[in-house]
Scaffold this motif. Structure first.
Motif, mmCIF file in Angstrom:
data_model
loop_
_atom_site.group_PDB
_atom_site.id
_atom_site.type_symbol
_atom_site.label_atom_id
_atom_site.label_comp_id
_atom_site.label_asym_id
_atom_site.label_seq_id
_atom_site.Cartn_x
_atom_site.Cartn_y
_atom_site.Cartn_z
ATOM 1 N N ALA A 101 0.838 -1.203 0.000
ATOM 2 C CA ALA A 101 0.000 0.000 0.000
ATOM 3 C C ALA A 101 0.871 1.250 0.000
ATOM 4 C CB ALA A 101 -0.935 -0.001 1.207
ATOM 5 N N GLY A 102 1.945 1.213 0.786
ATOM 6 C CA GLY A 102 2.876 2.337 0.807
ATOM 7 C C GLY A 102 3.560 2.534 -0.533
ATOM 8 N N GLY A 103 3.923 1.434 -1.165
ATOM 9 C CA GLY A 103 4.545 1.523 -2.485
ATOM 10 C C GLY A 103 3.607 2.138 -3.507
ATOM 11 N N LEU A 104 2.333 1.764 -3.458
ATOM 12 C CA LEU A 104 1.352 2.363 -4.371
ATOM 13 C C LEU A 104 1.181 3.855 -4.104
ATOM 14 C CD1 LEU A 104 -1.368 -0.439 -4.543
ATOM 15 C CD2 LEU A 104 0.158 0.326 -6.378
ATOM 16 N N LEU A 105 1.173 4.238 -2.835
ATOM 17 C CA LEU A 105 1.088 5.663 -2.504
ATOM 18 C C LEU A 105 2.313 6.427 -2.998
ATOM 19 C CD1 LEU A 105 -0.495 5.767 1.062
ATOM 20 C CD2 LEU A 105 -1.307 6.971 -0.961
ATOM 21 N N LEU A 106 3.484 5.817 -2.878
ATOM 22 C CA LEU A 106 4.695 6.463 -3.389
ATOM 23 C C LEU A 106 4.607 6.665 -4.897
ATOM 24 C CD1 LEU A 106 7.377 4.598 -1.253
ATOM 25 C CD2 LEU A 106 6.816 7.046 -1.140
ATOM 26 N N MET A 107 4.164 5.645 -5.611
ATOM 27 C CA MET A 107 4.014 5.784 -7.060
ATOM 28 C C MET A 107 2.982 6.853 -7.405
ATOM 29 S SD MET A 107 4.420 1.949 -8.582
ATOM 30 C CE MET A 107 3.681 0.983 -7.281
ATOM 31 N N ALA A 108 1.873 6.887 -6.659
ATOM 32 C CA ALA A 108 0.853 7.907 -6.889
ATOM 33 C C ALA A 108 1.414 9.308 -6.624
ATOM 34 C CB ALA A 108 -0.356 7.643 -5.998
ATOM 35 N N GLY A 109 2.234 9.431 -5.586
ATOM 36 C CA GLY A 109 2.842 10.718 -5.286
ATOM 37 C C GLY A 109 3.731 11.210 -6.418
ATOM 38 N N TRP A 110 4.514 10.307 -6.975
ATOM 39 C CA TRP A 110 5.370 10.691 -8.103
ATOM 40 C C TRP A 110 4.542 11.056 -9.323
ATOM 41 C CZ3 TRP A 110 10.048 12.343 -7.652
ATOM 42 C CH2 TRP A 110 10.854 11.893 -6.611
ATOM 43 N N LEU A 111 3.482 10.315 -9.577
ATOM 44 C CA LEU A 111 2.605 10.631 -10.709
ATOM 45 C C LEU A 111 1.960 12.001 -10.508
ATOM 46 C CD1 LEU A 111 1.244 9.865 -13.366
ATOM 47 C CD2 LEU A 111 -0.508 8.676 -12.006
ATOM 48 N N LEU A 112 1.489 12.264 -9.302
ATOM 49 C CA LEU A 112 0.895 13.571 -9.012
ATOM 50 C C LEU A 112 1.911 14.692 -9.137
ATOM 51 C CD1 LEU A 112 -1.374 12.604 -6.006
ATOM 52 C CD2 LEU A 112 -2.142 13.539 -8.208
ATOM 53 N N ALA A 113 3.145 14.438 -8.748
ATOM 54 C CA ALA A 113 4.196 15.455 -8.904
ATOM 55 C C ALA A 113 4.396 15.785 -10.378
ATOM 56 C CB ALA A 113 5.500 14.970 -8.274
ATOM 57 N N ALA A 114 4.358 14.765 -11.223
ATOM 58 C CA ALA A 114 4.495 15.002 -12.665
ATOM 59 C C ALA A 114 3.287 15.768 -13.191
ATOM 60 C CB ALA A 114 4.647 13.671 -13.400
ATOM 61 N N LEU A 115 2.090 15.384 -12.768
ATOM 62 C CA LEU A 115 0.881 16.062 -13.231
ATOM 63 C C LEU A 115 0.820 17.510 -12.768
ATOM 64 C CD1 LEU A 115 -1.775 13.244 -12.715
ATOM 65 C CD2 LEU A 115 -0.791 14.050 -14.872
ATOM 66 N N ALA A 116 1.360 17.795 -11.591
ATOM 67 C CA ALA A 116 1.328 19.157 -11.047
ATOM 68 C C ALA A 116 2.022 20.157 -11.955
ATOM 69 C CB ALA A 116 1.959 19.180 -9.654
ATOM 70 N N ALA A 117 2.954 19.670 -12.751
ATOM 71 C CA ALA A 117 3.659 20.563 -13.677
ATOM 72 C C ALA A 117 2.776 20.965 -14.850
ATOM 73 C CB ALA A 117 4.927 19.887 -14.184
ATOM 74 N N PHE A 118 1.719 20.197 -15.118
ATOM 75 C CA PHE A 118 0.890 20.446 -16.287
ATOM 76 C C PHE A 118 -0.506 20.969 -15.973
ATOM 77 C CE2 PHE A 118 4.060 17.333 -17.607
ATOM 78 C CZ PHE A 118 4.607 18.020 -18.692
ATOM 79 N N VAL A 119 -0.921 20.899 -14.717
ATOM 80 C CA VAL A 119 -2.223 21.443 -14.343
ATOM 81 C C VAL A 119 -2.089 22.965 -14.335
ATOM 82 C CG1 VAL A 119 -3.959 21.584 -12.512
ATOM 83 C CG2 VAL A 119 -2.791 19.416 -12.961
ATOM 84 N N PRO A 120 -2.971 23.654 -15.021
ATOM 85 C CA PRO A 120 -2.870 25.125 -15.050
ATOM 86 C C PRO A 120 -2.898 25.716 -13.634
ATOM 87 C CG PRO A 120 -4.495 24.351 -16.631
ATOM 88 C CD PRO A 120 -4.086 23.156 -15.816
ATOM 89 N N THR A 121 -2.034 26.700 -13.430
ATOM 90 C CA THR A 121 -1.922 27.298 -12.092
ATOM 91 C C THR A 121 -2.859 28.478 -11.898
ATOM 92 O OG1 THR A 121 -0.173 28.792 -12.804
ATOM 93 C CG2 THR A 121 0.507 26.646 -11.924
ATOM 94 N N GLY A 122 -3.379 29.005 -12.973
ATOM 95 C CA GLY A 122 -4.237 30.175 -12.856
ATOM 96 C C GLY A 122 -3.459 31.478 -12.840
ATOM 97 N N ALA A 123 -2.126 31.376 -12.753
ATOM 98 C CA ALA A 123 -1.291 32.579 -12.763
ATOM 99 C C ALA A 123 -1.164 33.075 -14.198
ATOM 100 C CB ALA A 123 0.088 32.275 -12.193
#
Length: 130
Positions: A101-123
């Motif tokens: 479960a921890g490993g899946l959360l770690l992978m999800a965290g990395w995926l979210l970190a990658a997605l955060a670069a592409f989600v519009p910031t509104g700035a």
């Protein structure tokens, strides 16, 4: 910086501290390969958590997505490294399936970190050359 960001920052630093401590313990206790793995995961992810928290302050990445990514890394580390450490030191698991479960959360965290670069910031972005 919010209180949540400060908590994530402190937990990232704590992960680094625990990684050093687990590395030292693993060097002195024979047969603790899983403790070495837990230490490596703590040491690899601690700087990532700290950087993600720093990114929330810059506005370069989507703040909420970046915060969730950092939180997923923290929770994943707690489950994965916590389970491996308990097994190495006391021969008992944290709870059934904690490490996966921890490993899946770690992978999800990395995926979210990658997605955060592409989600519009509104700035608003300045036009080139200005």
């Amino acid at each position: 910086m919010t209180g949540f960001d400060r908590a994530l920052l402190a937990l990232g630093a704590l992960a680094g501290l625990l990684g050093v401590a687990a590395s030292a313990a693993a060097a002195h206790i024979p047969g603790t390969d899983s403790l070495k793995t837990a230490a490596q995961f703590l040491l690899f992810h601690a700087p990532a958590i700290i950087v993600l928290v720093a990114l929330t302050a810059t506005g370069i990445t989507h703040r909420l997505t970046t915060r969730v990514a950092a939180a997923a890394l923290v929770m994943g580390l707690a489950l994965f490294s916590g389970d491996l450490s308990l097994r190495a030191m006391h021969g008992i698991p944290l709870f059934p399936m904690a490490a996966p479960a921890g490993g899946l959360l770690l992978m999800a965290g990395w995926l979210l970190a990658a997605l955060a670069a592409f989600v519009p910031t509104g700035a608003r972005q300045a036009a080139p050359g200005r």
